[in-house]
Scaffold this motif. Structure first.
Motif, PDB file in Angstrom:
ATOM      1  N   HIS A 218       0.622  -1.233  -0.113  1.00  0.00           N
ATOM      2  CA  HIS A 218      -0.150   0.306  -0.477  1.00  0.00           C
ATOM      3  C   HIS A 218       0.811   1.040   0.132  1.00  0.00           C
ATOM      4  O   HIS A 218       0.807   2.149   1.234  1.00  0.00           O
ATOM      5  CB  HIS A 218      -0.681  -0.199   1.206  1.00  0.00           C
ATOM      6  CG  HIS A 218      -1.973  -1.026   1.720  1.00  0.00           C
ATOM      7  ND1 HIS A 218      -1.984  -1.667   1.025  1.00  0.00           N
ATOM      8  CD2 HIS A 218      -1.963  -1.557   2.152  1.00  0.00           C
ATOM      9  CE1 HIS A 218      -2.786  -3.045   1.035  1.00  0.00           C
ATOM     10  NE2 HIS A 218      -2.059  -2.601   2.296  1.00  0.00           N
ATOM     11  N   THR A 256      -2.675  -8.886  -1.671  1.00  0.00           N
ATOM     12  CA  THR A 256      -2.399  -7.420  -1.015  1.00  0.00           C
ATOM     13  C   THR A 256      -1.843  -7.708   0.566  1.00  0.00           C
ATOM     14  O   THR A 256      -1.888  -8.781   1.084  1.00  0.00           O
ATOM     15  CB  THR A 256      -4.186  -7.374  -0.613  1.00  0.00           C
ATOM     16  OG1 THR A 256      -4.352  -7.661  -0.097  1.00  0.00           O
ATOM     17  CG2 THR A 256      -4.828  -6.881  -2.802  1.00  0.00           C
ATOM     18  N   LEU A 259      -5.656  -5.382   4.123  1.00  0.00           N
ATOM     19  CA  LEU A 259      -6.728  -4.486   3.673  1.00  0.00           C
ATOM     20  C   LEU A 259      -7.564  -3.967   4.453  1.00  0.00           C
ATOM     21  O   LEU A 259      -7.476  -2.365   4.397  1.00  0.00           O
ATOM     22  CB  LEU A 259      -7.161  -4.163   2.076  1.00  0.00           C
ATOM     23  CG  LEU A 259      -7.095  -5.182   1.350  1.00  0.00           C
ATOM     24  CD1 LEU A 259      -8.269  -5.486   0.184  1.00  0.00           C
ATOM     25  CD2 LEU A 259      -6.076  -3.765   0.245  1.00  0.00           C
ATOM     26  N   ILE A 264      -5.586   2.462   3.217  1.00  0.00           N
ATOM     27  CA  ILE A 264      -6.393   2.505   2.309  1.00  0.00           C
ATOM     28  C   ILE A 264      -7.926   2.443   2.972  1.00  0.00           C
ATOM     29  O   ILE A 264      -7.931   3.098   2.379  1.00  0.00           O
ATOM     30  CB  ILE A 264      -6.635   0.554   2.340  1.00  0.00           C
ATOM     31  CG1 ILE A 264      -5.111  -0.151   1.738  1.00  0.00           C
ATOM     32  CG2 ILE A 264      -8.019  -0.001   1.451  1.00  0.00           C
ATOM     33  CD1 ILE A 264      -4.935   0.043   0.283  1.00  0.00           C
ATOM     34  N   ALA A 273     -12.188  -0.990  -2.112  1.00  0.00           N
ATOM     35  CA  ALA A 273     -10.983  -1.740  -2.379  1.00  0.00           C
ATOM     36  C   ALA A 273     -10.823  -3.386  -2.201  1.00  0.00           C
ATOM     37  O   ALA A 273      -9.918  -3.912  -2.874  1.00  0.00           O
ATOM     38  CB  ALA A 273     -10.279  -1.592  -0.834  1.00  0.00           C
TER      39      ALA A 273
END
Length: 370
Positions: A218, A256, A259, A264, A273
């Motif tokens: 991120h 990922t 999240l 995020i 997302a």
């Protein structure tokens, strides 16, 4: 209702609340059928309990699950709550002995496999430009330049995979230049494509054939998403699909980072997302701390177009074919590997420094507390 709808849970990598599964949690997970589980210190009480938890998670899964953990070394070693703390990447790098890094990979593979954990969320392929930077990487980097990362992280990666535990390179495309911690805020990275290509991307390119999975981070990379300066890499089609898959040719599993992080949730809605992460080319979305969020995520996945889901499921299936079964468990075997980890610590740091363990300090980064 798409033909893949009953398998959408496979795209979810979820945390679980406690060291054992109570009947309510077990029922929720059975219904959800997530593709993978990530374990944290909150899930660890002792060696026997951990193995039972992994066995229980397998028992309620219709498709063999990925069971994963952050076992890097140093402060990011979840297993230090029930065993010895291995040296971290920086300590191994400073010692400069590939044989010790190889031993670290081997022991990490053996101890994880003993518990039934089949994928380790490492090696970290980030470059440390400043070992004191406040960007969540302190102590976690195998190199201060790309070649050193390739050499040292590569040795670790090969040794661990040889024991039957899959690896995950992180944090793509590279957190090294970040100036804040993504657990709290979205880092902005201003490097040009040429700079990223020569530095951050080099370890991924060099180790690509030996990476089972890649974790996308991120941070916003101006060079790849100039039109949207608050857009994180983990949700970026330009970074996951175009850069990682099309340009670098990565065909393994992309996931990922969590999240449920400030980087995020301060920027986009949860629904956005989840959907954007899979549209970007990720195969698994990670939600570590709240089971109700995971259940909500599954609903959001239902809105995705079939081809996107299909591609992710195919890559996931391919990765799962490589998963190893757990080793036979005994406390004697645990003690044996655990003692070898202590010896590795002593060999790396010397007797005196070996006895000083990482400080449990959430102020440095929430990565400590998770």
């Amino acid at each position: 209702m798409s033909s893949h709808a009953n398998r959408l849970g496979q795209l979810l990598l979820t945390g679980i609340p406690a060291p054992e599964l109570d009947s309510a949690t077990a029922a929720r997970l059975k219904k959800l059928q997530p593709g993978g589980y990530i374990l944290f210190s909150r899930n660890l009480k002792d060696a026997t309990q951990l193995r039972k938890l992994c066995d229980d998670l397998r028992d309620l899964s219709e498709i063999e699950p990925i069971i994963t953990i952050d076992q890097e070394g140093g402060r990011v070693s979840r297993l230090r709550y029930i065993g010895h703390e291995p040296p971290n990447a920086q300590q191994l790098r400073e010692k400069g002995a590939p044989a010790l890094i190889k031993q670290h990979g081997k022991l990490t593979g053996q101890i994880l496999r003993l518990f039934g954990i089949n994928l380790d969320l490492c090696p970290v392929l980030d470059i440390s430009y400043d070992d004191t930077a406040d960007n969540s990487l302190k102590g976690r980097c195998y190199g201060t330049n790309p070649q050193q990362v390739v050499d040292f992280a590569g040795v670790f990666n090969r040794a661990m995979r040889k024991e039957g535990v899959l690896s995950c390179a992180k944090h793509f495309p590279g957190y090294g230049p970040a100036e804040c911690d993504p657990h709290e805020f979205l880092p902005i990275i201003d490097k040009t494509r040429e700079q990223l290509d020569k530095e951050e991307l080099l370890p991924y390119r060099a180790l690509m054939p030996e990476l089972d999975s890649v974790m996308v981070c991120h941070a916003n990379y101006r060079a790849y998403d100039p039109q949207n300066e608050r857009w994180p890499a983990s949700l970026s089609h330009n970074i996951v699909q175009k850069l990682l898959r099309d340009q670098l040719g990565f065909e393994g599993l992309a996931m990922t980072d969590d999240l449920d992080m400030g980087a995020i949730l301060n920027e986009v809605t949860f629904e956005q997302a989840i959907q954007e992460a899979v549209k970007a080319g990720n195969d698994m979305v990670m939600i570590c701390h709240r089971l109700e969020m995971v259940e909500e995520a599954k609903k959001h996945l239902e809105a995705l177009p079939d081809p996107v889901v299909y591609d992710a499921l195919i890559r996931l299936e391919k990765t799962k074919k490589k998963l190893s079964t757990p080793s036979p468990f005994s406390l004697e075997r645990f003690a044996e590997i655990n003692n070898a980890i202590w010896q590795l610590r002593v060999d790396t740091l010397g007797e005196e420094r070996a006895s000083i363990l990482s400080v449990e300090d959430g102020k440095r980064s929430p990565v400590e507390l998770y």
